[in-house]
Design an enzyme around this catalytic site. Structure first.
Site, PDB file in Angstrom:
ATOM      1  N   GLU A   1      -6.096  -1.287  83.227  1.00  0.00           N
ATOM      2  CA  GLU A   1      -5.293  -0.228  82.623  1.00  0.00           C
ATOM      3  C   GLU A   1      -6.155   1.022  82.429  1.00  0.00           C
ATOM      4  O   GLU A   1      -7.370   0.916  82.225  1.00  0.00           O
ATOM      5  CB  GLU A   1      -4.791  -0.798  81.285  1.00  0.00           C
ATOM      6  N   ASP A   2      -5.559   2.200  82.542  1.00  0.00           N
ATOM      7  CA  ASP A   2      -6.301   3.433  82.273  1.00  0.00           C
ATOM      8  C   ASP A   2      -6.581   3.566  80.780  1.00  0.00           C
ATOM      9  O   ASP A   2      -7.685   3.837  80.357  1.00  0.00           O
ATOM     10  CB  ASP A   2      -5.546   4.666  82.799  1.00  0.00           C
TER      11      ASP A   2
ATOM     12  N   ASP B   1      -2.745   2.231  74.320  1.00  0.00           N
ATOM     13  CA  ASP B   1      -2.307   3.008  73.159  1.00  0.00           C
ATOM     14  C   ASP B   1      -1.691   2.026  72.154  1.00  0.00           C
ATOM     15  O   ASP B   1      -2.402   1.341  71.420  1.00  0.00           O
ATOM     16  CB  ASP B   1      -1.298   4.044  73.700  1.00  0.00           C
TER      17      ASP B   1
ATOM     18  N   PHE C   1      -3.764  12.796  72.707  1.00  0.00           N
ATOM     19  CA  PHE C   1      -3.235  12.687  74.066  1.00  0.00           C
ATOM     20  C   PHE C   1      -4.263  13.211  75.065  1.00  0.00           C
ATOM     21  O   PHE C   1      -4.738  14.338  74.942  1.00  0.00           O
ATOM     22  CB  PHE C   1      -1.928  13.468  74.186  1.00  0.00           C
TER      23      PHE C   1
ATOM     24  N   ARG D   1      -3.676  14.223  87.151  1.00  0.00           N
ATOM     25  CA  ARG D   1      -4.260  12.921  87.507  1.00  0.00           C
ATOM     26  C   ARG D   1      -5.539  13.062  88.335  1.00  0.00           C
ATOM     27  O   ARG D   1      -6.403  12.200  88.318  1.00  0.00           O
ATOM     28  CB  ARG D   1      -3.262  12.085  88.316  1.00  0.00           C
TER      29      ARG D   1
HETATM   30  P1  5GP Z   1       0.997   1.714  75.407  1.00  0.00           P
HETATM   31  O1  5GP Z   1       2.061   0.874  76.037  1.00  0.00           O
HETATM   32  O2  5GP Z   1      -0.276   0.950  75.128  1.00  0.00           O
HETATM   33  O3  5GP Z   1       1.498   2.432  74.186  1.00  0.00           O
HETATM   34  O4  5GP Z   1       0.670   2.893  76.397  1.00  0.00           O
HETATM   35  C1  5GP Z   1      -0.035   2.631  77.568  1.00  0.00           C
HETATM   36  C2  5GP Z   1       0.354   3.526  78.695  1.00  0.00           C
HETATM   37  O5  5GP Z   1       0.785   4.807  78.252  1.00  0.00           O
HETATM   38  C3  5GP Z   1      -0.871   3.766  79.545  1.00  0.00           C
HETATM   39  O6  5GP Z   1      -0.820   2.963  80.665  1.00  0.00           O
HETATM   40  C4  5GP Z   1      -0.781   5.204  79.940  1.00  0.00           C
HETATM   41  O7  5GP Z   1      -0.145   5.294  81.184  1.00  0.00           O
HETATM   42  C5  5GP Z   1       0.070   5.825  78.894  1.00  0.00           C
HETATM   43  N1  5GP Z   1      -0.768   6.508  77.889  1.00  0.00           N
HETATM   44  C6  5GP Z   1      -1.155   6.087  76.667  1.00  0.00           C
HETATM   45  N2  5GP Z   1      -1.890   7.001  76.033  1.00  0.00           N
HETATM   46  C7  5GP Z   1      -1.990   8.047  76.880  1.00  0.00           C
HETATM   47  C8  5GP Z   1      -2.640   9.328  76.809  1.00  0.00           C
HETATM   48  O8  5GP Z   1      -3.281   9.720  75.840  1.00  0.00           O
HETATM   49  N3  5GP Z   1      -2.492  10.116  77.912  1.00  0.00           N
HETATM   50  C9  5GP Z   1      -1.798   9.753  79.021  1.00  0.00           C
HETATM   51  N4  5GP Z   1      -1.752  10.618  80.033  1.00  0.00           N
HETATM   52  N5  5GP Z   1      -1.176   8.565  79.114  1.00  0.00           N
HETATM   53  C10 5GP Z   1      -1.278   7.727  78.061  1.00  0.00           C
HETATM   54 MG    MG Z   2      -0.451   3.505  82.514  1.00  0.00          MG
END
Ligand code: 5GP
Ligand code: MG
Length: 184
Positions: free
Chosen positions: A104-105, A108, A157, A170
């Site tokens: 995963e990148d 969150d 963010f 990206r």
């Molecule tokens: P989660 O499901 O853990 O809340 O969010 C994970 C996904 O949301 C990540 O795979 C990513 O694609 C996106 N994401 C979460 N935080 C960020 C952020 O700060 N910036 C960006 N561009 N994408 C995020």
């Molecule tokens: Mg993602």
């Protein structure tokens, strides 16, 4: 400090390409060490993890196969919706007895990885772990943080190094953090 604009927002440099390179290498070494003598099925989550994956796998020294999964939660906004509205790439995937590493990148809330982990539940994999370049401990609502993790960041963010704001940014080699609205 370097500032950029994407759509209506302003971002500032947060993590340089050199810091990223060092951290990716460190995480790759940890993964290689943990899976020594084993084989890996690597499941990168598109689109965000494409750049991290490309750099990471070059330094993972155990035999591996790659299988890309597409999953989206964010839409075009700057905060997690907590909903996974799309999952693709799990068809014809046989993970029985395999060591699976989700890449995963950024983690969150943790909903995305937990959704994918649940979707893989019936697969009878030997193990399922997560590697993430970045994570936000203050936003995390899951049970366990990823086993392999890079940078811990605040609840902000970010864009760059695979991560987008409404599909832009990206391609940036460094990671930037949102600092405000763009001045008119
Ligand atoms: P989660 O499901 O853990 O809340 O969010 C994970 C996904 O949301 C990540 O795979 C990513 O694609 C996106 N994401 C979460 N935080 C960020 C952020 O700060 N910036 C960006 N561009 N994408 C995020
Ligand atoms: Mg993602």
């Amino acid at each position: 400090m370097k500032t950029i604009h994407i759509h209506d927002l302003t971002f500032q440099l947060l993590i340089s390409r050199h810091e990223i390179e060092k951290e990716v290498l460190r995480v790759a070494k940890e993964i290689s060490h943990s899976y020594a003598g084993k084989e890996l099925v690597i499941l990168p989550i598109l689109k965000g993890a494409f750049m991290f994956t490309a750099d990471l796998v070059r330094h993972i020294s155990v035999p591996q196969t790659l299988h890309f999964v597409t999953l989206s939660t964010y839409g075009d906004g700057t905060s997690s919706t907590g909903k996974v509205n799309h999952i693709q790439g799990l068809e014809s995937l046989d993970l029985a007895g395999k060591h699976v590493l989700i890449v995963e990148d950024i983690v969150d809330s943790g909903f995305s990885i937990s959704f994918l982990q649940k979707s893989l539940h019936t697969q009878k994999a030997a193990s399922i772990e997560v590697a993430t370049l970045m994570y936000k401990p203050k936003a995390f609502q899951g049970e366990n943080l990823p086993r392999f993790k890079g940078f811990e960041i605040a609840n902000d963010f970010v864009v760059g190094y695979g991560m987008d704001y409404a599909q832009r940014g990206r391609e940036l080699p460094d990671v930037y953090v949102k600092v405000g609205e763009k001045e008119a």
